[in-house]
Motif scaffolding. Structure first.
Motif, PDB file in Angstrom:
ATOM      1  N   UNK B  32       7.602   7.251  -5.262  1.00  0.00           N
ATOM      2  CA  UNK B  32       6.836   6.745  -6.904  1.00  0.00           C
ATOM      3  C   UNK B  32       5.656   6.425  -6.464  1.00  0.00           C
ATOM      4  N   UNK B  33       5.762   5.474  -6.687  1.00  0.00           N
ATOM      5  CA  UNK B  33       4.707   4.506  -6.659  1.00  0.00           C
ATOM      6  C   UNK B  33       3.967   4.987  -5.356  1.00  0.00           C
ATOM      7  N   UNK B  34       4.552   5.040  -3.904  1.00  0.00           N
ATOM      8  CA  UNK B  34       3.981   5.281  -3.232  1.00  0.00           C
ATOM      9  C   UNK B  34       3.258   6.539  -2.438  1.00  0.00           C
ATOM     10  N   UNK B  35       3.735   7.705  -4.224  1.00  0.00           N
ATOM     11  CA  UNK B  35       2.730   9.104  -3.843  1.00  0.00           C
ATOM     12  C   UNK B  35       1.734   9.077  -4.744  1.00  0.00           C
ATOM     13  N   UNK B  36       2.013   8.160  -5.557  1.00  0.00           N
ATOM     14  CA  UNK B  36       1.122   8.508  -6.653  1.00  0.00           C
ATOM     15  C   UNK B  36      -0.364   7.690  -6.284  1.00  0.00           C
ATOM     16  N   UNK B  37       0.048   6.401  -5.562  1.00  0.00           N
ATOM     17  CA  UNK B  37      -1.123   5.606  -4.785  1.00  0.00           C
ATOM     18  C   UNK B  37      -1.839   6.817  -3.302  1.00  0.00           C
ATOM     19  N   UNK B  38      -1.445   7.442  -3.271  1.00  0.00           N
ATOM     20  CA  UNK B  38      -1.594   8.607  -1.813  1.00  0.00           C
ATOM     21  C   UNK B  38      -2.054   9.107  -2.622  1.00  0.00           C
ATOM     22  N   UNK B  39      -1.860   9.473  -3.592  1.00  0.00           N
ATOM     23  CA  UNK B  39      -2.533  10.550  -4.154  1.00  0.00           C
ATOM     24  C   UNK B  39      -3.875   9.861  -4.891  1.00  0.00           C
ATOM     25  N   UNK B  40      -3.588   8.854  -5.428  1.00  0.00           N
ATOM     26  CA  UNK B  40      -5.415   8.378  -5.970  1.00  0.00           C
ATOM     27  C   UNK B  40      -6.040   8.244  -4.894  1.00  0.00           C
ATOM     28  N   UNK B  41      -6.140   8.335  -3.683  1.00  0.00           N
ATOM     29  CA  UNK B  41      -6.610   7.737  -3.538  1.00  0.00           C
ATOM     30  C   UNK B  41      -7.809   9.247  -2.839  1.00  0.00           C
ATOM     31  N   UNK B  42      -7.129   9.883  -3.393  1.00  0.00           N
ATOM     32  CA  UNK B  42      -8.212  10.976  -3.417  1.00  0.00           C
ATOM     33  C   UNK B  42      -9.142  11.262  -4.355  1.00  0.00           C
ATOM     34  N   UNK B  43      -8.454  10.446  -5.000  1.00  0.00           N
ATOM     35  CA  UNK B  43     -10.204  10.201  -6.969  1.00  0.00           C
ATOM     36  C   UNK B  43     -11.330   9.552  -6.158  1.00  0.00           C
ATOM     37  N   UNK B  72       0.292   3.684   2.745  1.00  0.00           N
ATOM     38  CA  UNK B  72       1.010   4.128   1.378  1.00  0.00           C
ATOM     39  C   UNK B  72       1.833   6.103   2.121  1.00  0.00           C
ATOM     40  N   UNK B  73       1.149   5.907   3.152  1.00  0.00           N
ATOM     41  CA  UNK B  73       2.048   7.231   3.793  1.00  0.00           C
ATOM     42  C   UNK B  73       2.887   6.527   4.725  1.00  0.00           C
ATOM     43  N   UNK B  74       2.870   5.564   5.008  1.00  0.00           N
ATOM     44  CA  UNK B  74       4.372   4.310   6.248  1.00  0.00           C
ATOM     45  C   UNK B  74       4.784   4.202   5.516  1.00  0.00           C
ATOM     46  N   UNK B  75       4.531   4.260   3.702  1.00  0.00           N
ATOM     47  CA  UNK B  75       5.243   3.460   3.195  1.00  0.00           C
ATOM     48  C   UNK B  75       6.717   4.433   2.777  1.00  0.00           C
ATOM     49  N   UNK B  76       5.631   6.093   2.396  1.00  0.00           N
ATOM     50  CA  UNK B  76       6.226   7.263   2.423  1.00  0.00           C
ATOM     51  C   UNK B  76       7.659   7.224   3.560  1.00  0.00           C
ATOM     52  N   UNK B  77       6.918   7.304   4.516  1.00  0.00           N
ATOM     53  CA  UNK B  77       8.078   7.840   5.504  1.00  0.00           C
ATOM     54  C   UNK B  77       9.312   7.251   5.892  1.00  0.00           C
ATOM     55  N   UNK B  78       8.641   5.810   5.359  1.00  0.00           N
ATOM     56  CA  UNK B  78       9.958   4.764   5.729  1.00  0.00           C
ATOM     57  C   UNK B  78      11.081   5.086   4.755  1.00  0.00           C
ATOM     58  N   UNK B 134      -5.359   4.001  -9.852  1.00  0.00           N
ATOM     59  CA  UNK B 134      -4.896   3.577  -8.487  1.00  0.00           C
ATOM     60  C   UNK B 134      -4.406   2.611  -8.175  1.00  0.00           C
ATOM     61  N   UNK B 135      -4.953   1.600  -9.149  1.00  0.00           N
ATOM     62  CA  UNK B 135      -5.369   0.522  -9.661  1.00  0.00           C
ATOM     63  C   UNK B 135      -2.964   0.141 -10.528  1.00  0.00           C
ATOM     64  N   UNK B 136      -3.071   1.411 -11.517  1.00  0.00           N
ATOM     65  CA  UNK B 136      -1.636   0.852 -11.753  1.00  0.00           C
ATOM     66  C   UNK B 136      -0.748   1.719 -10.581  1.00  0.00           C
ATOM     67  N   UNK B 137      -1.111   2.867  -9.874  1.00  0.00           N
ATOM     68  CA  UNK B 137      -0.206   3.269  -8.750  1.00  0.00           C
ATOM     69  C   UNK B 137       0.254   2.168  -8.208  1.00  0.00           C
ATOM     70  N   UNK B 138      -0.699   1.387  -7.456  1.00  0.00           N
ATOM     71  CA  UNK B 138      -0.407   0.375  -7.067  1.00  0.00           C
ATOM     72  C   UNK B 138       0.305  -0.715  -7.586  1.00  0.00           C
ATOM     73  N   UNK B 139       0.431  -0.770  -8.711  1.00  0.00           N
ATOM     74  CA  UNK B 139       0.859  -2.228  -8.907  1.00  0.00           C
ATOM     75  C   UNK B 139       2.376  -1.483  -9.505  1.00  0.00           C
ATOM     76  N   UNK B 140       2.656  -0.078 -10.034  1.00  0.00           N
ATOM     77  CA  UNK B 140       4.043   0.390 -10.374  1.00  0.00           C
ATOM     78  C   UNK B 140       4.373   0.545  -8.924  1.00  0.00           C
ATOM     79  N   UNK B 141       3.898   0.413  -7.254  1.00  0.00           N
ATOM     80  CA  UNK B 141       4.541   0.785  -6.475  1.00  0.00           C
ATOM     81  C   UNK B 141       5.403  -1.051  -5.995  1.00  0.00           C
ATOM     82  N   UNK B 142       4.468  -1.843  -5.946  1.00  0.00           N
ATOM     83  CA  UNK B 142       4.691  -3.229  -5.787  1.00  0.00           C
ATOM     84  C   UNK B 142       5.715  -3.727  -6.118  1.00  0.00           C
TER      85      UNK B 142
END
Lengths: 268, 569
Positions: B32-43, B72-78, B134-142
């Motif tokens: 979820x964190x990775x996908x959100x981070x990925x999405x946030x780059x489009x904002x 984020x994309x690589x992380x999703x793939x992994x 984006x920062x929040x998404x990254x925090x969730x991801x971490x």
């Protein structure tokens, strides 16, 4: 056997005359005469601080003696360790000095250094001479490892060897320089009885290769069963030299080691 | 003490949390964190468009957002790989560690960008809601990444057909070139920093997966192919620059510096002699090159062909090396460093004084020799741009290729000396000089050989340098430059070619990129050196033996642990 001081049964390999080593006011070695014959095993004993290792250092060029001469097979030895080794006198150290981060076989190859001649240019071009010499070095190093019984550990790091094997490796490295005389400084220090017995066999085998050997040792049983002749050094002076039996029963030797007995009782 | 106490407390906290959260939940949260981070780059992250990369546009990742997107994309793939049947092949030890590293990368890049927007545009008010999201998404991801189950260190031991492995080598080196060119092309330091962080994260993640050690194993298996391919890739660099001379010029300087550093690595890394005046030999070579170049300011009228100049330069520096080495090599260790430092300065001061008034006129003193003409060598005018393979290359490409040839030669000397009787003797001297001499090695002669050989190689590099920089003064060869050379060798790794190369590139290229820090360059170098010495004393790319020398205790501890484990069995 009626060997007396300076008397050698064989043709001498090493002839030391009047070697004296002074450090400031301290005379560590005082006018020692010493001879080693072909294929002879000579023991050098004496209490701690008697000057045995200093004497070794004088022989091998680590120290330049204050006075006296060291002659190996007719040529005087100069005061530089690498030249002494090149002349044919190799040694080991009391505290093992291997190259710990090199492999076992590389340690022995370093010992071949003074018998090989490839220079920088040849090493760069890698011509046939370079390749032949590297091949020979490799083969001789492996043969020596086989000789001392370390063939299986050839590619291990020297630091990872057990203590006894490190001692044997040091001997193999010394043998790699094709010496005529080998000086062993306490080769069995810290060894268990089994390892000591193996070392004794190894020294005999080395003698059978045609080498003369001088051994410093504190293990009297080792010395008296190994050596053809034993010299005793006390306070820098040679006290006595003779067959193991002679030395073993000499009162002065016992006195030097244990001290003069209060009574007059004497022990062998 | 307190620092390590805090770390253990933190680790215990993480472990307890990990015990409570099931692996699937953690994995889903990380996804979820990775996908959100990925999405946030489009904002849009910023209200002001002045920030590098222009982060005001919706639906279009720009600047550092691209790096977040890729990580984020690589992380999703992994993460998907971990639950797929391919897992056993590609991530035998699990991908948790790699994902964790990627999450940290995403967070660092995002946080840095948001902060930088605030600082540079005058307050955090300039950060648009997309930036905070984006920062929040990254925090969730971490946080989710921390909860992932621990992975075992992965070991890849695949042996593919030779041609596939050749392709992999080519691919990796090609990617390295592409990343390098890409990095050079980034104009803004903020985005460049993010690039470095993202690259570091990606490499660390690959290492956690076992990919890096596998590729280096493949590389060692096909050593000849790897080395050839590396040179081909390096030779391809000018073709990425076209007729633009800027980076070619910089890379020529990097090449000369790196060649000199590899030469120094023979002295420092192989023979173990710390030479703090090494740049003097580069200077001798450069002055020989300048004086024989036919420059108007040269005091020698003779202008031999360049091949002759190189040989003369090599011979003269070799003689100087022997002259300086003979007295200095009688001392060891710290004393040697001090004495060589002194001799290095003597060179500079001598050259300063050979100006006609305080000494004979040879070098023009502090004015140096300006206006050194471009090389004419093998019928090629190095001052002209040439068309190679249908591509017009800037004229610095000529020097780049020549430098590459010299570097190949120096590397050849380095590796062949290292793997010969002489290299063994140097190693023995480094290990125990007394024992080496007792084993029959003429230690003084061997040390002098290393010293003179290193000097000769530096001298050869110097003759090229004189032409490439077209003007030399004594101050280019002061102590600081020697210190930089030593720093490059020590940072990169003593006793390895790649280490010296890496050290040189880092030390010379980073200041070019971070012009911003120019005034604090020395401070930053100092801090970096201290950090490397504290955490990786053997250098970034370490020689196996050096590593052993620096980690004796840990290695013996490890051996002890193994022995105990064996005993228990």
């Amino acid at each position: 056997m009626t060997a007396t001081v300076g008397d050698t049964p064989h043709k001498p390999v090493l002839r030391v005359s009047g070697v004296t080593m002074r450090f400031g006011g301290l005379t560590a070695v005082d006018g020692v005469d010493f001879t080693v014959g072909e294929q002879e095993i000579v023991g050098l004993i004496g209490p701690n601080g008697a000057g045995k290792t200093t004497f070794f250092n004088c022989l091998t060029g680590m120290y330049v003696p204050t006075a006296g001469q060291v002659i190996y097979r007719g040529t005087p030895l100069s005061g530089r360790p690498d030249l002494v080794t090149k002349a044919g006198v190799a040694r080991t150290f009391q505290n093992i000095r291997l190259f710990p981060n090199m492999t076992v076989v590389e340690n022995v190859k370093v010992g071949r250094h003074c018998r090989t001649t490839v220079g920088a240019l040849s090493a760069l071009v890698r011509g046939p001479k370079y390749r032949r010499e590297e091949r020979e070095t490799e083969a001789q190093a492996r043969e020596l490892l086989d000789f001392v019984g370390l063939a299986d550990a050839a590619d291990d790091l020297a630091r990872n060897l057990p203590y006894g094997d490190q001692r044997r490796l040091e001997i193999a490295r010394a043998l790699a320089s094709d010496p005529g005389l080998l000086l062993l400084d306490e080769p069995t220090a810290g060894m268990n009885p089994l390892e000591t017995a193996q070392t004794k066999d190894l020294v005999f085998k080395i003698r059978d290769r045609g080498l003369a050997v001088v051994v410093i040792e504190h293990d009297m049983r080792f010395i008296f069963t190994l050596c053809d002749r034993v010299a005793v050094l006390v306070q820098g002076r040679k006290l006595i030299e003779g067959s193991p039996a002679q030395v073993q029963h000499d009162e002065r030797v016992i006195a030097a080691y244990i001290g003069t007995p209060a009574g007059s009782e004497q022990q062998a | 003490m307190s620092g390590s106490g805090v770390t253990t407390a933190r680790r215990r906290l993480i472990e307890r949390a990990r015990g409570r959260v099931p692996a699937t939940t953690a994995r889903a949260a990380a996804l979820l964190g990775a996908v959100l981070s990925l999405a946030s780059t489009f904002l849009a992250w910023s209200y002001g468009s002045a920030f590098p990369g222009n982060l005001t546009i919706y639906g279009y990742p720009g600047g550092a957002q691209v790096y977040v997107l890729v990580l984020a994309l690589v992380a999703i793939v992994l993460l998907l790989l971990e639950v797929s049947p391919l897992r056993r092949v590609l991530a035998p030890g699990g991908a948790g560690g790699a994902v964790r590293v990627l999450a940290s990368g995403v967070f660092l890049v995002t946080a840095f960008t948001v902060l930088a927007i605030g600082v540079e545009l005058g307050g955090l008010i300039n950060v648009e809601w997309g930036g905070w999201a984006a920062l929040l998404a990254a925090a969730v991801f971490v946080v989710a990444g921390r909860l992932l189950p621990d992975d075992r260190p992965a070991v890849w031991s695949y042996r593919l057909p030779d041609w596939v492995e050749f392709l992999i080598i080519a691919l990796v080196l090609g990617l390295a070139l592409a990343a390098f060119v890409e990095a050079l092309a980034i104009p803004e330091w903020e985005i460049f920093l993010c690039f470095l962080v993202a690259l570091g994260g990606a490499l660390t993640a690959a290492w956690r997966l076992g990919l890096v050690s596998w590729i280096s194993e493949v590389g060692t298996r096909h050593r000849g192919v790897t080395v050839t391919a590396a040179f081909l890739v390096a030779a391809a660099f000018p073709f990425t620059q076209g007729s633009d001379n800027h980076w070619l010029n910089v890379m020529v300087n990097v090449g000369i510096f790196a060649t000199t550093a590899i030469g120094l690595n023979i002295v420092v890394g192989l023979a173990g002699l710390l030479d703090l005046g090494y740049v003097a030999f580069l200077g001798v070579g450069a002055y020989v090159g300048a004086l024989l170049s036919g420059a108007a300011a040269s005091t020698i009228g003779w202008n031999p062909p360049f091949a002759v100049t190189v040989v003369i330069g090599a011979v003269i520096t070799a003689i100087v090396g022997v002259l300086i080495g003979t007295p200095t090599l009688r001392v060891r260790g710290d004393y040697l460093a001090i004495v060589t430092l002194g001799f290095g300065e003597i060179f500079r001061i001598t050259v300063n004084n050979l100006d006609g008034s305080t000494g004979p006129q040879v070098t023009n003193g502090p004015n140096g020799i300006p206006g050194i003409p471009d090389l004419k060598f093998l019928g090629i005018d190095f001052g002209q741009s040439h068309t190679v393979f249908g591509m017009n290359l800037g004229y610095f490409a000529n020097y780049f290729f020549l430098e590459l040839v010299l570097m190949a030669f120096v590397i050849l000397v380095f590796s062949r000396m290292n793997n010969s009787r002489l290299g063994r003797a140097w190693l023995a001297i480094r290990e125990d000089e007394v024992a080496a001499q007792a084993a029959g090695i003429n230690t003084f002669r061997l040390k002098l050989l290393a010293f003179a050989l290193g000097a000769t190689l530096a001298g050869m590099a110097g003759t090229i340098q004189a032409h490439a920089i077209s003007s030399i003064t004594p101050d280019s060869y002061q102590f600081l430059n020697s210190a930089f050379l030593v720093a490059a060798v020590v940072l990169g790794g003593m006793g390895t070619v790649t280490g010296a190369l890496l050290g040189s590139v880092v030390l010379l290229l980073l200041p070019e990129k971070f012009r911003f820090f120019q005034d604090n360059k020395l401070l930053i170098f100092g801090v970096t050196l201290v950090l490397v010495m504290r955490f990786r004393p053997e250098g970034v790319i370490a020689n196996k033996r050096r590593k052993a020398e620096f980690h004796e205790e840990e290695i013996s501890e490890e051996l002890g642990r193994e022995a105990r484990a064996e005993g228990a069995r």
